[in-house]
Design a protein around this motif. Structure first.
Motif, short mmCIF file in Angstrom:
data_model
loop_
_atom_site.label_atom_id
_atom_site.label_comp_id
_atom_site.label_asym_id
_atom_site.label_seq_id
_atom_site.Cartn_x
_atom_site.Cartn_y
_atom_site.Cartn_z
N ALA A 62 0.83 -1.20 0.00
CA ALA A 62 0.00 0.00 0.00
C ALA A 62 0.87 1.25 0.00
CB ALA A 62 -0.90 0.00 1.24
N LEU A 63 0.28 2.36 -0.33
CA LEU A 63 0.97 3.63 -0.23
C LEU A 63 0.79 4.13 1.20
CD1 LEU A 63 2.55 5.69 -1.94
CD2 LEU A 63 0.39 6.85 -2.41
N GLY A 64 1.89 4.22 1.93
CA GLY A 64 1.82 4.61 3.34
C GLY A 64 1.41 6.06 3.53
N ARG A 65 1.16 6.43 4.77
CA ARG A 65 0.69 7.79 5.07
C ARG A 65 1.66 8.85 4.58
NH1 ARG A 65 -1.95 7.67 11.20
NH2 ARG A 65 -3.64 6.20 10.71
N SER A 66 2.95 8.63 4.85
CA SER A 66 3.93 9.64 4.42
C SER A 66 4.04 9.68 2.91
CB SER A 66 5.30 9.36 5.05
OG SER A 66 5.82 8.11 4.62
N GLY A 67 3.83 8.54 2.24
CA GLY A 67 3.83 8.51 0.79
C GLY A 67 2.62 9.24 0.22
N VAL A 68 1.45 9.01 0.81
CA VAL A 68 0.24 9.69 0.38
C VAL A 68 0.40 11.20 0.52
CG1 VAL A 68 -2.20 10.10 0.95
CG2 VAL A 68 -1.33 7.77 0.83
N LYS A 69 0.93 11.62 1.67
CA LYS A 69 1.11 13.05 1.93
C LYS A 69 2.09 13.66 0.93
CE LYS A 69 0.44 16.82 4.26
NZ LYS A 69 -0.88 17.49 4.25
N ALA A 70 3.19 12.97 0.66
CA ALA A 70 4.20 13.49 -0.26
C ALA A 70 3.62 13.69 -1.66
CB ALA A 70 5.39 12.55 -0.32
N LEU A 71 2.82 12.74 -2.13
CA LEU A 71 2.26 12.85 -3.47
C LEU A 71 1.14 13.89 -3.53
CD1 LEU A 71 2.30 9.17 -4.74
CD2 LEU A 71 4.05 10.94 -4.88
N GLU A 72 0.42 14.05 -2.44
CA GLU A 72 -0.58 15.12 -2.36
C GLU A 72 0.10 16.48 -2.49
OE1 GLU A 72 -3.15 17.25 1.14
OE2 GLU A 72 -3.08 15.07 1.17
N LEU A 73 1.20 16.64 -1.77
CA LEU A 73 1.94 17.91 -1.83
C LEU A 73 2.64 18.08 -3.17
CD1 LEU A 73 3.44 18.01 1.78
CD2 LEU A 73 1.51 19.31 0.90
N ALA A 74 3.03 16.97 -3.79
CA ALA A 74 3.65 17.05 -5.12
C ALA A 74 2.66 17.63 -6.12
CB ALA A 74 4.10 15.66 -5.57
N GLU A 75 1.42 17.18 -6.06
CA GLU A 75 0.40 17.73 -6.95
C GLU A 75 0.20 19.22 -6.70
OE1 GLU A 75 -3.60 15.89 -8.48
OE2 GLU A 75 -3.99 16.79 -6.52
N ARG A 76 0.23 19.60 -5.44
CA ARG A 76 0.07 21.02 -5.10
C ARG A 76 1.22 21.85 -5.67
NH1 ARG A 76 -1.09 22.10 1.06
NH2 ARG A 76 -2.55 20.45 0.53
N GLU A 77 2.43 21.29 -5.62
CA GLU A 77 3.58 22.00 -6.18
C GLU A 77 3.41 22.19 -7.69
OE1 GLU A 77 5.96 23.47 -4.64
OE2 GLU A 77 5.46 22.72 -2.63
N ALA A 78 2.90 21.17 -8.37
CA ALA A 78 2.67 21.28 -9.81
C ALA A 78 1.62 22.36 -10.11
CB ALA A 78 2.23 19.93 -10.38
N LEU A 79 0.58 22.40 -9.30
CA LEU A 79 -0.47 23.40 -9.49
C LEU A 79 0.03 24.81 -9.21
CD1 LEU A 79 -3.40 21.44 -7.80
CD2 LEU A 79 -3.25 22.04 -10.22
N ARG A 80 0.96 24.94 -8.30
CA ARG A 80 1.51 26.27 -7.97
C ARG A 80 2.12 26.94 -9.19
NH1 ARG A 80 2.16 27.36 -2.46
NH2 ARG A 80 2.14 25.54 -1.09
N VAL A 81 2.74 26.13 -10.04
CA VAL A 81 3.44 26.71 -11.19
C VAL A 81 2.69 26.49 -12.50
CG1 VAL A 81 5.72 26.56 -10.12
CG2 VAL A 81 4.84 24.58 -11.37
N GLY A 82 1.44 26.06 -12.39
CA GLY A 82 0.61 25.91 -13.58
C GLY A 82 0.99 24.75 -14.47
N SER A 83 1.63 23.74 -13.90
CA SER A 83 2.04 22.58 -14.69
C SER A 83 0.83 21.70 -15.02
CB SER A 83 3.08 21.76 -13.93
OG SER A 83 3.43 20.60 -14.65
N ALA A 84 0.86 21.10 -16.19
CA ALA A 84 -0.23 20.21 -16.60
C ALA A 84 -0.06 18.80 -16.04
CB ALA A 84 -0.29 20.14 -18.12
N ALA A 85 1.12 18.50 -15.48
CA ALA A 85 1.40 17.17 -14.95
C ALA A 85 2.37 17.27 -13.78
CB ALA A 85 1.98 16.27 -16.04
N VAL A 86 2.34 16.26 -12.92
CA VAL A 86 3.29 16.16 -11.81
C VAL A 86 4.59 15.59 -12.35
CG1 VAL A 86 3.75 15.11 -9.57
CG2 VAL A 86 1.42 15.79 -10.16
#
Length: 245
Positions: free
Chosen positions: A169-193
């Protein structure tokens, strides 16, 4: 710009301009725009929920501000282990080929070592398998050696077991990291992570194992984000230089 100044006609104009073909093309474009706006709205709320928590607000207070119960607020904003790996990595923005390969490498690593979950240290090790991309370039800019980071990340992993784990499974810290990764992509207007967004996502939680090992190496989220921004600024210039040779 105040949110109330963003009107429907502006959004319609953006969709129409981006989809000059048929009316059906614009329907598809509108659907994509709506999905992106929904993803953005979720991250806007999550950002301020995290700020409220860091400021000492209780989940009861946050739930009240959101118009939900304390339990509902916690379930929505506290990362939890995800047995559905595909769903956890495919909630909003797509992943670039490099980023997807890195996440799959992290999953394979956890499986081969018999670990029951893919945590942030696994994700970092998967990311370091990619020898190209902005994440590795940013690390080099900061003078960080991937060999040293690998050693520290491996030390943060749990002990090996005798049997491989099937579909960890994707652990809690893994889930959190990927959630924040998506936020980082959105910050700069990226179409993909991409890989740089995953790297920043790993460092976005100051209490994570990866953030702590970077701190031990004398680096933090702000420094890495500055290095990523620097790489992004010079990338277009490098492409232009290649075309003019």
């Amino acid at each position: 710009m105040a949110a109330k100044n963003i009107d429907l006609d502006q959004i319609i104009d953006v969709v129409a301009e981006a989809n000059p073909g048929s009316a059906l093309d614009r329907v598809s474009g509108a659907r994509a725009m709506a999905a992106r706006l929904e993803t953005l709205s979720q991250h806007v709320i999550a950002q301020f929920v995290e700020e409220a928590r860091q400021g000492g607000a209780s989940w009861t207070q946050i739930g009240s501000a959101l118009g939900v119960t304390r339990q509902a607020a916690q379930q929505r904003f506290v990362a939890s282990e995800s047995a559905d790996f595909a769903a956890a990595t495919g909630r909003g923005l797509p992943y670039s080929a490099r980023a997807a390969t890195s996440i799959e490498a992290a999953r394979t690593l956890a499986s081969e070592h018999g670990h029951r979950s893919v945590d942030d240290a696994h994700v970092l090790l998967g990311l370091l398998e990619n020898r190209t991309g902005a994440a590795i370039s940013a690390l080099k800019t900061l003078g960080l050696r991937t060999a040293d980071l690998r050693k520290s990340a491996r030390a943060a992993l749990p002990g090996d077991t005798k049997r491989k784990t099937t579909n960890p499974a994707l652990g809690r810290s893994g889930v959190k990291a990927l959630e924040l990764a998506e936020r980082e992509a959105l910050r700069v207007g990226s179409a993909a992570v991409d890989t740089e967004h995953v790297l920043l996502g790993l460092l976005g939680d100051a209490d994570s194992a990866v953030a702590k090992l970077f701190a031990d190496a004398g680096q933090n989220y702000a420094a890495v984000r500055a290095a990523v921004a620097s790489e992004a600024a010079v990338k277009p210039a490098k492409k232009t230089a290649k075309r003019t040779r």
